[in-house]
Scaffold this active site. Structure first.
Site, mmCIF file in Angstrom:
data_model
loop_
_atom_site.group_PDB
_atom_site.id
_atom_site.type_symbol
_atom_site.label_atom_id
_atom_site.label_comp_id
_atom_site.label_asym_id
_atom_site.label_seq_id
_atom_site.Cartn_x
_atom_site.Cartn_y
_atom_site.Cartn_z
ATOM 1 N N PRO A 88 5.082 -24.766 -13.254
ATOM 2 C CA PRO A 88 4.042 -25.745 -12.906
ATOM 3 C C PRO A 88 2.853 -25.697 -13.862
ATOM 4 O O PRO A 88 2.018 -26.597 -13.851
ATOM 5 C CB PRO A 88 3.633 -25.356 -11.479
ATOM 6 C CG PRO A 88 4.237 -24.026 -11.215
ATOM 7 C CD PRO A 88 5.350 -23.815 -12.164
ATOM 8 N N GLU A 115 6.825 -15.276 -8.146
ATOM 9 C CA GLU A 115 5.479 -15.760 -8.485
ATOM 10 C C GLU A 115 5.377 -16.223 -9.934
ATOM 11 O O GLU A 115 4.484 -16.956 -10.303
ATOM 12 C CB GLU A 115 4.441 -14.654 -8.235
ATOM 13 C CG GLU A 115 4.118 -14.434 -6.775
ATOM 14 C CD GLU A 115 3.658 -15.703 -6.084
ATOM 15 O OE1 GLU A 115 2.656 -16.275 -6.500
ATOM 16 O OE2 GLU A 115 4.327 -16.119 -5.128
ATOM 17 N N ARG A 153 20.530 -38.717 -20.688
ATOM 18 C CA ARG A 153 20.822 -40.155 -20.759
ATOM 19 C C ARG A 153 20.207 -40.820 -21.990
ATOM 20 O O ARG A 153 20.544 -41.944 -22.308
ATOM 21 C CB ARG A 153 20.434 -40.866 -19.461
ATOM 22 C CG ARG A 153 19.001 -40.769 -19.070
ATOM 23 C CD ARG A 153 18.790 -41.092 -17.600
ATOM 24 N NE ARG A 153 19.366 -42.376 -17.216
ATOM 25 C CZ ARG A 153 18.906 -43.555 -17.580
ATOM 26 N NH1 ARG A 153 17.850 -43.610 -18.370
ATOM 27 N NH2 ARG A 153 19.489 -44.659 -17.178
ATOM 28 N N ASP A 168 15.134 -49.201 -19.781
ATOM 29 C CA ASP A 168 14.703 -48.439 -18.617
ATOM 30 C C ASP A 168 13.221 -48.639 -18.338
ATOM 31 O O ASP A 168 12.437 -48.864 -19.253
ATOM 32 C CB ASP A 168 14.894 -46.935 -18.854
ATOM 33 C CG ASP A 168 16.332 -46.504 -18.666
ATOM 34 O OD1 ASP A 168 17.114 -47.283 -18.128
ATOM 35 O OD2 ASP A 168 16.653 -45.376 -19.077
HETATM 36 N N1 ADE Z 1 8.771 -24.202 -11.163
HETATM 37 C C1 ADE Z 1 8.088 -24.203 -10.011
HETATM 38 N N2 ADE Z 1 7.412 -25.355 -9.852
HETATM 39 C C2 ADE Z 1 7.666 -26.105 -10.964
HETATM 40 C C3 ADE Z 1 7.251 -27.384 -11.400
HETATM 41 N N3 ADE Z 1 6.419 -28.144 -10.683
HETATM 42 N N4 ADE Z 1 7.699 -27.821 -12.578
HETATM 43 C C4 ADE Z 1 8.513 -27.053 -13.326
HETATM 44 N N5 ADE Z 1 8.944 -25.843 -12.956
HETATM 45 C C5 ADE Z 1 8.525 -25.361 -11.783
#
Ligand code: ADE
Length: 250
Positions: A88, A115, A153, A168
């Site tokens: 994230p 984590e 793709r 697309d």
């Molecule tokens: N791993 C955990 N959450 C994630 C996300 N939002 N994007 C990519 N990998 C992740």
């Protein structure tokens, strides 16, 4: 294009390689894909891949040795591949990023769990970090599949004969036009006549107008980044005139 997914849950990923467009493209040798089990690079009877964080706190951290071992083994198999960590904290994934990745020789997708991943692996062995959105998943596996699906793709030949990624949604900065198929009337609702007319120029015009309309209503933010063509400007100006008349009749 080669995809190698490093994960402690290879069984979550593998079925994906046997179905749909990706399955076909692998069958036709346009793509290749495999998984590596990070646990295979962990030492000891229990093949542990996580440990408690230094400094305390809750949650577990992925140990560096198994992950580094897996990345190095994957790199040995496909030395030209980029190593991409799904997290994230990565840069936001988009169609633009997918297009950028689609020209790579290969991708080694590193799926963290717990984590997070020991920082020394992130610093030393990772080329790129990608997030699929501002939310936290329990692991990178679903994110890796999202990236594979979007990138695959775009690899030339992957979509097969009559399909194309060029039209697309997002490819030209707009949402795609509305789609219809048979029957030509469904529960009293008819397919727009122009689509049955066989007039290709008119159909293209209708589709562009439909794209603009849908973008305006559903994702007006996309216009901030969009460079309008002459034809697109003309359509928007026609609407402006129509809206002006509606207001003046008020
Ligand atoms: N791993 C955990 N959450 C994630 C996300 N939002 N994007 C990519 N990998 C992740």
């Amino acid at each position: 294009m080669n995809f190698t997914v490093l994960t402690i849950f290879p069984e979550l990923i593998q079925p994906f390689f046997f179905h749909g467009i990706i399955g076909k493209a692998i069958e036709n040798s346009i793509l290749s894909a495999s998984t590596m089990d990070i646990r295979d690079f962990a030492k000891g009877k229990h093949r542990v891949t996580d440990d408690r964080p230094y400094g305390g706190g809750c949650g577990m951290v992925m140990k560096p040795e198994p992950l580094a071992g897996a990345i190095r083994a994957a790199k040995e198999k496909t030395p030209q591949s980029s190593v991409i960590h799904l997290t994230p904290q990565g840069r936001p994934f988009s169609q633009k990023v997918a297009r950028e990745l689609a020209v790579l020789d290969g991708m080694i997708l590193v799926c963290g769990r717990y984590e997070g991943v020991d920082e020394r692996v992130c610093q030393g062995l990772i080329d790129d970090e990608i997030s699929i959105g501002d939310y936290v998943l329990t692991g990178g596996e679903l994110a890796a599949l999202v990236v594979i699906e979007a990138v695959a793709r775009l690899v030339p030949g992957a979509l097969g004969g009559d399909q194309s990624a060029e039209k697309d949604t997002f490819e030209d900065g707009l949402i795609e036009h509305a789609h219809y198929t048979r029957p030509d009337e469904f529960e009293g609702d008819k397919v727009p006549g122009v689509l049955l007319s066989g007039n290709h120029a008119e159909i293209e015009k209708w589709r562009l107008e439909s794209s603009l309309k849908r973008t305006f209503l559903k994702r007006p933010d996309l216009f901030k980044e969009k460079k309008l063509s002459k034809q697109e400007k003309e359509i928007l100006e026609k609407w402006r005139e129509q809206i002006r008349q509606i207001i003046e009749r008020g």
